[in-house]
Design an enzyme around this catalytic site. Structure first.
Site, short mmCIF file in Angstrom:
data_model
loop_
_atom_site.label_atom_id
_atom_site.label_comp_id
_atom_site.label_asym_id
_atom_site.label_seq_id
_atom_site.Cartn_x
_atom_site.Cartn_y
_atom_site.Cartn_z
N GLU A 120 52.34 10.31 72.21
CA GLU A 120 51.79 11.46 70.76
C GLU A 120 52.25 11.15 69.55
O GLU A 120 52.01 12.46 68.84
CB GLU A 120 50.47 12.19 70.92
CG GLU A 120 51.13 13.87 71.07
CD GLU A 120 52.33 14.03 72.07
OE1 GLU A 120 52.57 13.16 72.53
OE2 GLU A 120 52.42 15.14 72.14
N ASP A 123 53.47 15.47 65.60
CA ASP A 123 53.30 14.96 66.98
C ASP A 123 52.00 15.95 67.08
O ASP A 123 51.33 16.56 66.42
CB ASP A 123 54.26 15.95 67.54
CG ASP A 123 53.87 16.22 69.10
OD1 ASP A 123 54.41 15.16 69.79
OD2 ASP A 123 52.87 16.86 70.09
N ASP A 136 42.98 7.76 73.44
CA ASP A 136 43.80 6.89 73.36
C ASP A 136 42.42 6.90 71.79
O ASP A 136 43.23 5.92 70.52
CB ASP A 136 42.99 5.44 74.15
CG ASP A 136 44.16 5.51 75.10
OD1 ASP A 136 45.15 6.12 75.13
OD2 ASP A 136 43.96 4.60 75.69
N ASN A 150 43.25 15.54 76.67
CA ASN A 150 42.94 14.17 77.41
C ASN A 150 42.53 15.17 78.95
O ASN A 150 41.60 13.95 79.19
CB ASN A 150 44.26 14.12 77.84
CG ASN A 150 44.54 12.71 77.46
OD1 ASN A 150 44.11 11.67 76.47
ND2 ASN A 150 45.96 11.90 76.95
#
Ligand SMILES: Nc1nc2c(ncn2[C@@H]2O[C@H](COP(=O)(O)OP(=O)(O)OP(=O)(O)O)[C@@H](O)[C@H]2O)c(=O)[nH]1
Length: 531
Positions: A444, A400, A417, A408
Site C-alpha cells: 500500500e 503510505d 484493492d 482490509n
C-alpha cells in the site's frame, strides 16, 4: 524501454508506433502490377498496330504492282493489235495500187492473186485477202478454193460504197462466208480512174491469231481482255464467249466514263455482270479506231497478300498470346509478392503491438495503473544521473495508506484493492509535469518522483496530495479520522556526484514517512524533520 532514452522523462511509457497503413503498402505493388499490365498491353498493341500498318502497306504495294502489270499488258496488247492491223493495212495499200494501175482484167487479177498469196503467207494474222467489184461480187481471193461470193450486204462493202474516203475501215467480227473462220476485216476502197466506186479489197484477220496471243498472258481465272471498236463493239474477248462478240459496250459505265473519253487509263470498277471488282487498264490503238481493255480481279491480285495476312495474323496471334501469358504470370507474381509483403507487414505490426503491450505491462502496475517498482527503479536511476549532469534538484515523495491492514480487515481485501485504485488515480493527477512519475512502490506504499523539484515544492505537492486523498472521504472505521488518510515522507537532493546512490534518496524519504507515522499519521514530513 525507458522514456529516458527519448528524453521525454521517466514517467511516460512510450511504445513503438504501429504502422497500419495497409492500403499504402498494397498501393505500391498494385501500381507496379498496373504498370506491368499497361506495358504488356502497349507492347501487344504496338505489335498489332505495326503489323496492321505493314499489311496495309503490303496490300497497297500489291495493288500498285497489279496496276503496273495491267497497264503494261494493255500497252503490249495495244501495240500488238496496232501492228497486226497496220501490216495488214499496208499490204492492202499495195494491192489497191496494183488494181488501180493494172485494172481487174485477167492480167491484173493474176498479179493481184499473186500479191495476195505472198502477203497471206508472210503475215500470220491474215486469214485471207478478198477483192470485190462495185456490185459486191468476188473478183480474186487468196484462198486455195475460189468461191463466188456476194458481199453487197456486208458492213465494209456498204461503208466504202457510201464513203468516198480512202482510209482503212475496220469492221466487226464476222464469220467468213468463204473460209468459215471468225475474222476481223480491214478494208480499203478501190476507185475507177474517175474516182467512182470500183469495189473493195479486204484483209481478213484471223480471230485465232488474237486469241492465241491473248491466251499467252496470265490474267488469272477472273481476268478479262477485250479488243473493241471505238463505237463500243466487242471484236475479241478473253475468255471468248460468242454471245459477247459483236455486242456493244457503249452503255457500260466504264466505256461511257472512261474509254470513250481518254486515250488510256487505269480504273477500278465493279462488274455489273459478276459483281467482281477488277483493276482495269485500257489503251486506244494509235492508228485505228480500236481500243484494248485488260481487267484483273482484285480478289485474285490480293490472294497472295491474303495468304500472307493469314500467316501474319497467326504469327502475331501466337506472339501476343505468349506475351499475354508471360505478362499474366508476371502480374500474378507481382500481386503475390504484394500480398506476401502486406502479410509480412501485418505480422510485423501485430508483433509491434504485442511488444508495446508487453513493454507496457512490464513497466505498469496491474492494480493501480501507475508505474511499477521496476519502472520506478529505472526512472530513479535515470533521473539521478540527469540531475547530476544538470546540477538540478530531484525530489521523492513516499506515501503510505494509514492503517490499511485494518481497512482490509474491516472491508475486505477487494475493497482494499479498490481503495488503492482510487488513491492511485489521485496520486497520478497530482503529479502533472511530464517528467513526474507516480509509482506503486510496494503493497500500500506509493512513490512520486519529481525531477527539477526542490524540497519546498515537493512539500507543497505532498500536502496537496494528502488533502486530495483526505477529501475523497473513503470511509475507514478503523481510522480515528473516519476516512482513509495517507502519510507522506519527502526528500529532495541535488546530487553532487554521479555515484550518489538512489537508495539514499529512498531511505531518507522513507525515514521521513516513518516520522510522519510516528507523529500521528495523516501528515507530511520532510527528511530534514527527521530526528
Ligand atoms: N487490499 C490490499 N491490501 C494490501 C495490498 N498490499 C498490501 N496490503 C495490505 O496493507 C497492509 C499494510 O499493513 P501494515 O504494513 O501493517 O500497516 P498499516 O496497517 O497500514 O498501518 P500503518 O502503516 O502503520 O498505518 C497489509 O495488511 C497488507 O496485506 C494490496 O495490494 N491490496
Amino acid at each position: 524501454m525507458s522514456t529516458a532514452d527519448t528524453g521525454t522523462g521517466p514517467g511516460t511509457v512510450t511504445a513503438t508506433p504501429v504502422v497500419s497503413s495497409r492500403e499504402e503498402v498494397a498501393r505500391k505493388p498494385a501500381s507496379v502490377a498496373n504498370l506491368a499490365i499497361g506495358f504488356i498491353l502497349l507492347v501487344c498493341g504496338l505489335f498489332i498496330v505495326v503489323d496492321l500498318i505493314q499489311l496495309g502497306l503490303a496490300r497497297k504495294q500489291q495493288i500498285d504492282d497489279t496496276n503496273v502489270a495491267v497497264t503494261n499488258i494493255a500497252h503490249a496488247l495495244q501495240r500488238h493489235a496496232d501492228d497486226a492491223l497496220k501490216s495488214a493495212d499496208v499490204s492492202l495499200i499495195g494491192m489497191i495500187k496494183l488494181v488501180e494501175t493494172e485494172g481487174t482484167g485477167p492480167r491484173g487479177q493474176g498479179h493481184l492473186a499473186a500479191l495476195m498469196g505472198q502477203n497471206a503467207n508472210a503475215l500470220p494474222q491474215i486469214n485471207a485477202y478478198f477483192a470485190y467489184d462495185e456490185r459486191g461480187r468476188s473478183l480474186v481471193d487468196s484462198t486455195p478454193f475460189y468461191v463466188q461470193q456476194d458481199v453487197s450486204d456486208r458492213d465494209y462493202f456498204l461503208f466504202h460504197r457510201d464513203n468516198p474516203g480512202r482510209d482503212a475501215h475496220v469492221g466487226p467480227l464476222i464469220k467468213s462466208r468463204t473460209t468459215g473462220s471468225w475474222i476481223i476485216t480491214v478494208s480499203r476502197r478501190v476507185n475507177h480512174p474517175d474516182g467512182s466506186f470500183a469495189g473493195v479489197i479486204v484483209a481478213a484477220l484471223d480471230l485465232e491469231y488474237f486469241k492465241t496471243f491473248y491466251d499467252s498472258f496470265d490474267i488469272g481465272k477472273e481476268g478479262l481482255i477485250f479488243l473493241g471498236t471505238n463505237k463500243g463493239t466487242v471484236l475479241v474477248r478473253r475468255p471468248l464467249y460468242e454471245q459477247y462478240v459483236g455486242k456493244t459496250m457503249i452503255d457500260t459505265q466504264i466505256f461511257r466514263d472512261h474509254i470513250a473519253k481518254n486515250a488510256s487509263g487505269l480504273v477500278t470498277f465493279r462488274s455489273t455482270v459478276d459483281n467482281k471488282i477488277r483493276l482495269t487498264a485500257y489503251d486506244h490503238l494509235q492508228h485505228y479506231p480500236l481500243y484494248v481493255f485488260v481487267a484483273l480481279s482484285k480478289q485474285e491480285a490480293l490472294s497472295g497478300w491474303v495468304e500472307d495476312t493469314i500467316m501474319h495474323a497467326c504469327g502475331i496471334g501466337v506472339l501476343v498470346l505468349t506475351l499475354a501469358l508471360l505478362g499474366w504470370r508476371l502480374v500474378r507474381q507481382i500481386r503475390l509478392r504484394a500480398r506476401t509483403e502486406v502479410s509480412l507487414r501485418e505480422a510485423r505490426d501485430s508483433l509491434n503491438e504485442l511488444n508495446a503491450t508487453l513493454q507496457r505491462l512490464a513497466l505498469e502496475d496491474g492494480l493501480t495503473g501507475l508505474a511499477n517498482r521496476r519502472h520506478f527503479d529505472l526512472a530513479l536511476q535515470e533521473e539521478l544521473s540527469r540531475a547530476t549532469r544538470n546540477a538540478s534538484s530531484l525530489a521523492l515523495i513516499m506515501i503510505d495508506v494509514d492503517r490499511f491492514k485494518q481497512y482490509n480487515d474491516i472491508y475486505g481485501h477487494a475493497a482494499g484493492d479498490e481503495c488503492l485504485r482510487q488513491i492511485g488515480r489521485a496520486v497520478k493527477n497530482v503529479s502533472r509535469r511530464s517528467g513526474d512519475l507516480a509509482a506503486r512502490y510496494g503493497g500500500e506504499e506509493l512513490a512520486v518522483l519529481l525531477p527539477n523539484t526542490d524540497l519546498a515544492a515537493a512539500l507543497e505537492i505532498a500536502e496537496s496530495l494528502r488533502h486530495t486523498i483526505d477529501a475523497l472521504k473513503i470511509a475507514h472505521a478503523g481510522n480515528p479520522v473516519g476516512n482513509v488518510t495517507v502519510s507522506a515522507g519527502i526528500d529532495a537532493l541535488m546530487p553532487a556526484r554521479a555515484d550518489d546512490l538512489p537508495e539514499t534518496l529512498i531511505r531518507q524519504a522513507d525515514q521521513a514517512l516513518y516520522q510522519a507515522k510516528r507523529q500521528g499519521r495523516n501528515q507530511v514530513c520532510a527528511a530534514t524533520d527527521v530526528l
